[in-house]
Design an enzyme around this catalytic site. Structure first.
Site, PDB file in Angstrom:
ATOM      1  N   ALA A 237     -26.254  -3.746 -10.397  1.00 47.98           N
ATOM      2  CA  ALA A 237     -26.019  -5.150 -10.754  1.00 47.98           C
ATOM      3  C   ALA A 237     -27.048  -6.071 -10.109  1.00 47.98           C
ATOM      4  CB  ALA A 237     -24.603  -5.551 -10.341  1.00 47.98           C
ATOM      5  N   HIS A 238     -26.913  -7.367 -10.449  1.00 48.29           N
ATOM      6  CA  HIS A 238     -27.916  -8.334 -10.000  1.00 48.29           C
ATOM      7  C   HIS A 238     -27.950  -8.474  -8.477  1.00 48.29           C
ATOM      8  CE1 HIS A 238     -24.751 -11.759 -10.848  1.00 48.29           C
ATOM      9  NE2 HIS A 238     -24.317 -10.874  -9.990  1.00 48.29           N
ATOM     10  N   ASN A 239     -29.194  -8.602  -7.988  1.00 53.73           N
ATOM     11  CA  ASN A 239     -29.494  -8.852  -6.574  1.00 53.73           C
ATOM     12  C   ASN A 239     -29.133  -7.697  -5.649  1.00 53.73           C
ATOM     13  OD1 ASN A 239     -28.646 -11.937  -7.645  1.00 53.73           O
ATOM     14  ND2 ASN A 239     -30.584 -11.728  -6.568  1.00 53.73           N
TER      15      ASN A 239
END
Length: 346
Positions: A237-239
């Protein structure tokens, strides 16, 4: 792709026992290898297969094991040697060279001489692809993407805009790099999408499995370190930040903003919650659910291992009664303490 046993031994700093001129054409397993194939023994539980193996030669760890076969290469780490020699037996993976005429390439893209671009590839504005790269059929390379030297994309890989990839990476079919992270703000009557303003930055010598997805960052970038190996159908997922030389097996899901250290291993089917930190050299066993940060190196597990269904049902039934049993135990303990107090007072 044929090599003599002596040539192969030299590649892995091994010692030949037997015929150095034996011609090896393929690699194979102990069980199924033929007289022109090289096999290996890395796990002692397969040692009983040495006597019955038809392999022309075997990679082994000791002189004693070499005496059990006609031809062998004695090397300190047979499995690593097998991996190193596998590079010598890879067949060609594409039947074209240069840029295929069906590829659609922006005039604003920069592609080094000798880059292989397959059929139906789409390359957008401001893309920069370094020398030695190969872009498989049907790949889509979004605006502003940068790809380092010697990186290979197998068919139908998609890079969204502004993704940055290092050197000598491999992306298997249907990997998607830089899709939007799962970002939505609740509002009356639904959700407000949060535009994902970061990107994905991937280091050198990274391998990404088929149908794996790495989401772009919401504001900062999603970061994949050097030497990371990610299996098929993994969701990142993001980051998320993944440290150098960490390996992640298939069907793992890592939620947003989690940081995984270097030299970690994550087995198949693991779920890792968001906003956690895992230290270097952490090893997660299969099907675990990681809901808290891990500050110390070591092996971690959760869940229950397999057992016969009837026994598993009894175990689950007992687990569901643990709370009641704990209350009963506390009540019994209190009663015992009261009884002991009365005895002492007498």
């Amino acid at each position: 792709m044929s090599h003599t046993l002596g040539q192969l031994a030299a590649k892995v700093q091994g010692v030949v026992k037997g015929d150095s001129d034996l011609l090896i054409k393929k690699l194979g397993t102990l069980k199924d290898a033929t007289e022109c194939e090289l096999s290996f023994l890395a796990n002692s539980k397969y040692q009983n297969q040495l006597a019955s193996s038809s392999a022309g030669a075997v990679l082994v760890k000791t002189e004693a094991l070499a005496q059990l076969v006609e031809n062998a290469i004695v090397v300190s780490n047979p499995y690593l040697a097998f991996a190193q020699l596998s590079h010598l037996f890879v067949p060609p993976v594409q039947c074209w060279s240069g840029v295929h005429p069906s590829a659609v390439i922006s005039p604003k893209a920069t592609i080094a001489d000798g880059v292989v671009v397959g059929p139906n590839v789409v390359i957008d504005d401001d893309v920069n692809i370094a020398e030695g790269c190969a872009i498989g059929a049907g790949c889509v390379i979004g605006r502003g993407v940068k790809i380092g030297k010697g990186t290979r994309l197998y068919p139908n890989v998609t890079f969204y805009h502004d993704v940055v990839v290092g050197e000598a990476c491999i992306f298997h079919s249907s990997a998607v790099i830089g899709a939007d992270g799962f970002g939505f703000a609740p509002k009356e009557g639904g959700w407000e999408k949060i535009d994902q303003l970061g990107s994905v930055v991937i280091g050198d010598n990274v391998e990404i499995g088929a149908s794996t997805t790495i989401d772009r960052g919401a504001i900062d970038n999603t970061l994949i370190g050097h030497g990371v190996k990610i299996d098929n159908q993994v969701q990142i997922a993001h980051n998320v930040v993944i440290g150098d030389n960490t390996a992640i097996a298939a069907s793992t899901a890592i939620a947003g903003s989690t940081k995984i250290g270097s030299f970690c291993t994550v087995s198949g089917g693991v779920c890792i919650a968001g906003h956690l930190t895992l230290a270097d050299n952490v090893h997660i066993t299969g099907m675990s659910m990681i809901s808290n940060s891990i500050a110390e190196a070591g092996s971690y597990s959760s869940g229950m291992g397999m057992e016969p269904t009837a026994k598993w049902r009894r175990t689950v039934a007992r687990v569901r009664r643990i709370d009641d049993m704990a209350k009963q135990f506390l009540q019994l303990k209190q009663q015992v303490n009261k009884f002991l107090e009365k005895v002492d007072n007498k």
